[in-house]
Design an enzyme around this catalytic site. Structure first.
Site, PDB file in Angstrom:
ATOM      1  N   LYS A   1       0.844  -1.201   0.000  1.00 43.40           N
ATOM      2  CA  LYS A   1       0.000   0.000   0.000  1.00 43.40           C
ATOM      3  C   LYS A   1       0.875   1.247   0.000  1.00 43.40           C
ATOM      4  O   LYS A   1       0.676   2.161  -0.771  1.00 43.40           O
ATOM      5  CB  LYS A   1      -0.930  -0.016   1.222  1.00 43.40           C
ATOM      6  CG  LYS A   1      -1.812   1.196   1.282  1.00 43.40           C
ATOM      7  CD  LYS A   1      -2.813   1.179   2.406  1.00 43.40           C
ATOM      8  CE  LYS A   1      -3.530   2.529   2.430  1.00 43.40           C
ATOM      9  NZ  LYS A   1      -4.478   2.654   3.525  1.00 43.40           N
TER      10      LYS A   1
ATOM     11  N   GLU B   1      10.740  -4.780   4.209  1.00 40.61           N
ATOM     12  CA  GLU B   1      10.819  -6.186   3.798  1.00 40.61           C
ATOM     13  C   GLU B   1      10.456  -6.321   2.318  1.00 40.61           C
ATOM     14  O   GLU B   1      11.161  -6.989   1.539  1.00 40.61           O
ATOM     15  CB  GLU B   1       9.850  -7.056   4.614  1.00 40.61           C
ATOM     16  CG  GLU B   1      10.161  -7.179   6.083  1.00 40.61           C
ATOM     17  CD  GLU B   1       9.448  -6.125   6.934  1.00 40.61           C
ATOM     18  OE1 GLU B   1       9.221  -5.002   6.436  1.00 40.61           O
ATOM     19  OE2 GLU B   1       9.136  -6.435   8.098  1.00 40.61           O
TER      20      GLU B   1
ATOM     21  N   GLY C   1      -4.756  -1.802   4.683  1.00 40.68           N
ATOM     22  CA  GLY C   1      -3.938  -2.934   4.231  1.00 40.68           C
ATOM     23  C   GLY C   1      -4.601  -4.283   4.487  1.00 40.68           C
ATOM     24  O   GLY C   1      -4.653  -5.151   3.617  1.00 40.68           O
ATOM     25  N   ARG C   2      -5.145  -4.484   5.703  1.00 41.82           N
ATOM     26  CA  ARG C   2      -5.728  -5.795   6.037  1.00 41.82           C
ATOM     27  C   ARG C   2      -7.128  -5.971   5.465  1.00 41.82           C
ATOM     28  O   ARG C   2      -7.768  -6.988   5.712  1.00 41.82           O
ATOM     29  CB  ARG C   2      -5.695  -6.016   7.548  1.00 41.82           C
ATOM     30  CG  ARG C   2      -6.362  -4.936   8.361  1.00 41.82           C
ATOM     31  CD  ARG C   2      -6.046  -5.089   9.843  1.00 41.82           C
ATOM     32  NE  ARG C   2      -6.525  -3.951  10.625  1.00 41.82           N
ATOM     33  CZ  ARG C   2      -5.865  -2.803  10.784  1.00 41.82           C
ATOM     34  NH1 ARG C   2      -4.694  -2.627  10.202  1.00 41.82           N
ATOM     35  NH2 ARG C   2      -6.360  -1.835  11.523  1.00 41.82           N
TER      36      ARG C   2
ATOM     37  N   GLU D   1      -4.748  -6.917  14.573  1.00 44.78           N
ATOM     38  CA  GLU D   1      -4.254  -5.594  14.185  1.00 44.78           C
ATOM     39  C   GLU D   1      -5.393  -4.573  14.241  1.00 44.78           C
ATOM     40  O   GLU D   1      -5.168  -3.395  14.496  1.00 44.78           O
ATOM     41  CB  GLU D   1      -3.624  -5.645  12.775  1.00 44.78           C
ATOM     42  CG  GLU D   1      -2.781  -4.418  12.470  1.00 44.78           C
ATOM     43  CD  GLU D   1      -1.879  -4.587  11.244  1.00 44.78           C
ATOM     44  OE1 GLU D   1      -0.710  -4.986  11.395  1.00 44.78           O
ATOM     45  OE2 GLU D   1      -2.360  -4.327  10.129  1.00 44.78           O
TER      46      GLU D   1
ATOM     47  N   HIS E   1      -5.012 -33.817  17.338  1.00 45.22           N
ATOM     48  CA  HIS E   1      -3.935 -34.667  17.846  1.00 45.22           C
ATOM     49  C   HIS E   1      -2.781 -33.839  18.393  1.00 45.22           C
ATOM     50  O   HIS E   1      -1.679 -34.354  18.579  1.00 45.22           O
ATOM     51  CB  HIS E   1      -3.452 -35.600  16.728  1.00 45.22           C
ATOM     52  CG  HIS E   1      -4.583 -36.432  16.190  1.00 45.22           C
ATOM     53  ND1 HIS E   1      -4.970 -37.619  16.759  1.00 45.22           N
ATOM     54  CD2 HIS E   1      -5.447 -36.198  15.165  1.00 45.22           C
ATOM     55  CE1 HIS E   1      -6.011 -38.106  16.095  1.00 45.22           C
ATOM     56  NE2 HIS E   1      -6.317 -37.261  15.127  1.00 45.22           N
TER      57      HIS E   1
ATOM     58  N   LYS F   1       9.447  -0.853  14.067  1.00 42.10           N
ATOM     59  CA  LYS F   1      10.014  -0.469  12.764  1.00 42.10           C
ATOM     60  C   LYS F   1      11.019   0.662  12.944  1.00 42.10           C
ATOM     61  O   LYS F   1      12.099   0.667  12.346  1.00 42.10           O
ATOM     62  CB  LYS F   1       8.905   0.038  11.826  1.00 42.10           C
ATOM     63  CG  LYS F   1       7.986  -1.017  11.260  1.00 42.10           C
ATOM     64  CD  LYS F   1       7.032  -0.359  10.257  1.00 42.10           C
ATOM     65  CE  LYS F   1       5.832  -1.234   9.993  1.00 42.10           C
ATOM     66  NZ  LYS F   1       4.797  -0.582   9.188  1.00 42.10           N
TER      67      LYS F   1
HETATM   68  O1  F6P Z   1       3.299  -3.106   9.700  1.00 41.33           O
HETATM   69  C1  F6P Z   1       1.925  -3.310   9.574  1.00 41.33           C
HETATM   70  C2  F6P Z   1       1.438  -3.001   8.187  1.00 41.33           C
HETATM   71  O2  F6P Z   1       1.362  -1.631   8.009  1.00 41.33           O
HETATM   72  C3  F6P Z   1       0.115  -3.678   7.929  1.00 41.33           C
HETATM   73  O3  F6P Z   1      -0.957  -2.943   8.401  1.00 41.33           O
HETATM   74  C4  F6P Z   1       0.147  -3.827   6.456  1.00 41.33           C
HETATM   75  O4  F6P Z   1      -0.789  -4.765   5.998  1.00 41.33           O
HETATM   76  C5  F6P Z   1       1.572  -4.238   6.237  1.00 41.33           C
HETATM   77  O5  F6P Z   1       2.303  -3.517   7.198  1.00 41.33           O
HETATM   78  C6  F6P Z   1       2.125  -3.990   4.869  1.00 41.33           C
HETATM   79  O6  F6P Z   1       2.092  -2.635   4.521  1.00 41.33           O
HETATM   80  P1  F6P Z   1       2.271  -2.179   3.020  1.00 41.33           P
HETATM   81  O7  F6P Z   1       1.163  -2.775   2.226  1.00 41.33           O
HETATM   82  O8  F6P Z   1       2.223  -0.688   3.024  1.00 41.33           O
HETATM   83  O9  F6P Z   1       3.603  -2.706   2.541  1.00 41.33           O
END
Ligand code: F6P
Length: 513
Positions: A191, A197, A250-251, A336, A367, A477
């Site tokens: 987003k 990452e 995002g979620r 979240e 199990h 972060k």
């Molecule tokens: O660190 C949490 C977060 O902001 C989530 O809410 C989101 O889904 C994820 O990181 C990834 O964010 P982005 O889509 O901006 O890379």
């Protein structure tokens, strides 16, 4: 919180009857606390009767919803008004499936058309022979695509999708090993288009294409983002950028261009069917009041266990391999969204917020963790999700045993069993709910996910919190960033760990950049 809401909470008291007693007292309990949700084809059964909800509790929770302004807050969400005050934003994921403010629905439809053209062009071979997609994203930019591709495109995928989220290079290496660079596209899903990452993995994936003789590596990269200008700056060709609106969290973004790998793997029709299933749940949630609203009913049970009975976790068990990633997806959605400690007004909350969501796959979990659920000391409300139609082609005996086990667990948790030997006694009275879908097709999956989104929102309203921000993820972060920059002092433990790992100096990436 408002006086009316506080008073409504105070009036709510969990009853003392056991589940067995509740069933004995009302022969219609099973039908009263369960309901079918119909889709254009098929549907699903929601059974909340093995919870401790009673008529009196439901009436009390309905009063709470009213005192909490549920109707008005729901209207504001669907109208695209600001419901995320800390970020001054609307939450317009429903507009992506055609339900919401007209202008947002229209904008989402235009963006969806753009995505459709690209998906179909790829299927028609306009970008050459495309067999693999490495989808790079994290959190909401990965969990939804991973879940839906795994659920809907297991053996039939039109394009072989690998979702990579972790910064640990092993994750990307695993995807490289399974893909031929000459026939691989890279989707960079973010987003913000800043997540470290994702951007690190994206750079390495592009380098992998170049190192393996792909002539135009940046032409093989597709950006899925609400920050198209950042994607252009990063080097993605404008024709390869699929944007979505900033007002989509995002979620909650599986329905936007973040769902690109789903459409690529399943075909456009199935992606649209998933949106249509979600839209049907939107209409139900928007237009139904009180306990008849399935998402609200589920939230009432959630609040009963979390706030009135002190359950600290809730567990979801999918009795279907295709939904093995659902607990992971729900963890982000619920934890979240509702793992908060202040109200919408910034005051300390007046009770526990989201329980810890966890779960697994039936029957494997029977199990492994069900011992604790049957005889342990924790109260864990459980949810079972299963499909009447099997996903496999093997002897129907497989599916029969799977379903029978699912139902047996719910029955056993509730009934328990007395024994003169304490180690062999089951206390019973352990609550569970069941969602039984007719068939796990795209529309059903869409409706199922939308059900959980709205349930999460309904819970947030009852607790008076903002489900749409996530400031809790920022501090870690920032500290990681400071460590990377170097020159900062930390606590003695962290300093010792950095030293042990040889990370005291700023990273070479920073030094050279
Ligand atoms: O660190 C949490 C977060 O902001 C989530 O809410 C989101 O889904 C994820 O990181 C990834 O964010 P982005 O889509 O901006 O890379």
């Amino acid at each position: 919180m408002s006086d009316a809401r506080e008073a409504a909470w105070k009036r709510l008291k969990a009853g003392s009857e056991t589940l067995v007693e509740l069933f004995a007292a009302d022969p219609d309990r099973a039908s009263k606390l369960s309901a079918r949700f119909e889709l254009e084809q098929g549907g699903m059964l929601f059974d909340w009767s093995k919870t401790h909800l009673t008529d009196a509790l439901l009436t009390g929770f309905e009063a709470l919803a009213e005192a909490a302004g549920f109707g008005e807050k729901r209207r504001r969400m669907f109208a695209g008004e600001v419901v995320n005050p800390t970020e001054n934003r609307a939450a317009e994921h429903t507009a992506l499936r055609g339900v919401g403010k007209a202008a947002s629905v229209e904008e989402a439809a235009a963006l969806r058309e753009r995505m459709k053209l690209l998906v179909e062009a790829i299927h028609e071979g306009v970008l050459g022979d495309v067999r693999h997609l490495i989808h790079i994203g994290i959190g909401g930019s990965a969990l939804g695509p991973a879940l839906a591709v795994d659920a809907l495109a297991r053996d039939l995928a039109l394009v072989d999708v690998h979702v990579v989220s972790n910064i640990d290079g092993l994750a990307l290496e695993e995807a490289f090993a399974a893909c031929d660079p000459a026939t691989t596209l890279i989707a960079v899903a973010s987003k913000t288009f800043t997540t470290v990452e994702t951007m690190t993995n994206a750079a390495s994936a592009q380098a992998w294409l170049a190192d393996n003789g792909v002539a135009d590596p940046s032409g093989r990269v597709i950006a899925l983002t609400a920050s198209p200008e950042k994607a252009v700056h990063w080097g993605v060709d404008e024709t390869r950028i699929l944007p979505f609106a900033e007002s989509v969290g995002g979620r909650y973004s599986i329905w936007s261009s973040i769902g690109f790998p789903i459409a690529l793997a399943t075909g456009w029709e199935d992606f649209e069917a998933m949106l249509a299933g979600a839209a049907a749940m939107d209409a139900h949630f928007r237009d139904t009041d009180g306990r008849a609203n399935l998402c609200l009913l589920a939230a009432f049970a959630d609040q009963l266990y979390a706030r009135l009975k002190g359950a600290e976790t809730r567990a979801v068990f999918a009795y279907d391999e295709r939904l093995r990633l659902l607990p992971d997806y729900l963890q982000q959605l619920e934890m979240e969204s509702n793992g908060k400690r202040v109200t919408l007004e910034g005051k300390p909350v007046d009770g526990p917020t989201a329980p810890i969501t966890w779960g697994g796959l039936g029957t494997d979990a029977q199990h492994a963790v069900f011992q604790l659920l049957h005889q342990g000391t924790h109260l864990v409300p459980i949810e079972f999700i299963a499909s009447i139609a099997p996903g496999d082609q093997l002897d129907p005996e497989h599916h029969r045993i799977l379903l029978m086990n699912c139902f047996a667990q719910g029955a056993a948790l509730m009934a328990g069993r007395a024994s003169t030997d304490p180690a062999r006694a089951y206390p019973g009275d352990r609550p569970s709910a069941t969602v039984l879908v007719d068939d796990l097709d795209p529309a059903t999956l869409g409706a199922l996910i939308a059900f959980h989104e709205h349930r999460t929102f309904a819970n947030a309203v009852l607790m008076d919190i903002n489900p749409f921000d996530q400031f809790g993820v920022e501090l870690g972060k920032e500290i990681a960033h400071k460590i990377e920059q170097g020159g900062e002092r930390f606590d003695a433990s962290t300093e010792a760990l950095l030293k042990a790992a040889g990370l005291e100096a700023p990273s070479p990436r920073r030094q050279s950049g």
